[in-house]
Design a protein around this motif. Structure first.
Motif, PDB file in Angstrom:
ATOM      1  N   ALA A  17       0.826  -1.212   0.000  1.00 51.97           N
ATOM      2  CA  ALA A  17       0.000   0.000   0.000  1.00 51.97           C
ATOM      3  C   ALA A  17       0.859   1.260   0.000  1.00 51.97           C
ATOM      4  CB  ALA A  17      -0.923   0.002   1.209  1.00 51.97           C
ATOM      5  N   ASP A  18       2.008   1.218   0.691  1.00 53.46           N
ATOM      6  CA  ASP A  18       2.904   2.365   0.743  1.00 53.46           C
ATOM      7  C   ASP A  18       4.305   1.865   1.107  1.00 53.46           C
ATOM      8  OD1 ASP A  18       2.879   1.941   3.557  1.00 53.46           O
ATOM      9  OD2 ASP A  18       1.247   3.371   3.795  1.00 53.46           O
ATOM     10  N   GLU A  19       5.266   2.778   1.127  1.00 59.65           N
ATOM     11  CA  GLU A  19       6.652   2.369   1.387  1.00 59.65           C
ATOM     12  C   GLU A  19       6.837   1.826   2.805  1.00 59.65           C
ATOM     13  OE1 GLU A  19      11.198   4.016   0.932  1.00 59.65           O
ATOM     14  OE2 GLU A  19       9.578   5.090  -0.087  1.00 59.65           O
ATOM     15  N   GLU A  20       6.099   2.366   3.769  1.00 61.10           N
ATOM     16  CA  GLU A  20       6.192   1.872   5.150  1.00 61.10           C
ATOM     17  C   GLU A  20       5.776   0.396   5.216  1.00 61.10           C
ATOM     18  OE1 GLU A  20       4.170   2.650   9.507  1.00 61.10           O
ATOM     19  OE2 GLU A  20       4.166   4.275   8.030  1.00 61.10           O
ATOM     20  N   LEU A  27      10.139  -6.285   2.850  1.00 66.37           N
ATOM     21  CA  LEU A  27      11.601  -6.201   2.860  1.00 66.37           C
ATOM     22  C   LEU A  27      12.199  -6.522   4.216  1.00 66.37           C
ATOM     23  CD1 LEU A  27      11.988  -2.975   0.704  1.00 66.37           C
ATOM     24  CD2 LEU A  27      12.008  -5.363  -0.051  1.00 66.37           C
ATOM     25  N   GLY A  28      11.548  -6.111   5.270  1.00 69.23           N
ATOM     26  CA  GLY A  28      12.052  -6.385   6.618  1.00 69.23           C
ATOM     27  C   GLY A  28      12.021  -7.845   7.001  1.00 69.23           C
ATOM     28  N   THR A  29      11.271  -8.650   6.274  1.00 67.41           N
ATOM     29  CA  THR A  29      11.171 -10.082   6.592  1.00 67.41           C
ATOM     30  C   THR A  29      12.144 -10.944   5.784  1.00 67.41           C
ATOM     31  OG1 THR A  29       9.463 -10.541   4.940  1.00 67.41           O
ATOM     32  CG2 THR A  29       8.714  -9.777   7.104  1.00 67.41           C
ATOM     33  N   LEU A  38      19.187  -1.652  -0.155  1.00 68.08           N
ATOM     34  CA  LEU A  38      17.929  -1.573  -0.903  1.00 68.08           C
ATOM     35  C   LEU A  38      17.730  -0.192  -1.499  1.00 68.08           C
ATOM     36  CD1 LEU A  38      15.650  -3.286   1.745  1.00 68.08           C
ATOM     37  CD2 LEU A  38      16.637  -4.331  -0.282  1.00 68.08           C
ATOM     38  N   THR A  39      17.134  -0.171  -2.676  1.00 76.62           N
ATOM     39  CA  THR A  39      16.678   1.055  -3.308  1.00 76.62           C
ATOM     40  C   THR A  39      15.230   0.829  -3.692  1.00 76.62           C
ATOM     41  OG1 THR A  39      18.872   1.485  -4.207  1.00 76.62           O
ATOM     42  CG2 THR A  39      17.037   2.666  -5.205  1.00 76.62           C
ATOM     43  N   VAL A  40      14.328   1.678  -3.218  1.00 76.27           N
ATOM     44  CA  VAL A  40      12.903   1.544  -3.515  1.00 76.27           C
ATOM     45  C   VAL A  40      12.535   2.560  -4.592  1.00 76.27           C
ATOM     46  CG1 VAL A  40      10.569   1.746  -2.598  1.00 76.27           C
ATOM     47  CG2 VAL A  40      12.381   0.714  -1.208  1.00 76.27           C
ATOM     48  N   THR A  41      11.928   2.063  -5.663  1.00 75.46           N
ATOM     49  CA  THR A  41      11.467   2.915  -6.756  1.00 75.46           C
ATOM     50  C   THR A  41       9.984   2.661  -6.959  1.00 75.46           C
ATOM     51  OG1 THR A  41      13.630   2.729  -7.812  1.00 75.46           O
ATOM     52  CG2 THR A  41      11.810   3.519  -9.184  1.00 75.46           C
TER      53      THR A  41
END
Length: 57
Positions: A17-20, A27-29, A38-41
């Motif tokens: 739903a969002d970056e958080e 990603l945290g798992t 990591l790079t989020v696009t």
């Protein structure tokens, strides 16, 4: 996930739903997360996607 030929990196596509939420629930798992860079696009849906949220065709 994709690995570009001849490179030591991978490219993955995940939905959140969002970056958080992406960082917290995806990603945290990942087991190797402590050693990853990591790079989020953010991506947009394709105009011809039949499942677009805005209902446009």
């Amino acid at each position: 996930m994709w690995r570009p030929v001849g490179e030591l990196r991978s490219i993955g596509v995940w939905r959140a739903a969002d970056e958080e939420e992406l960082h917290e629930k995806v990603l945290g798992t990942l087991p190797l997360r402590p050693w990853m860079t990591l790079t989020v696009t953010p991506l947009e849906s394709h105009p011809n996607d039949p499942a677009r949220a805005d209902g446009a065709r």
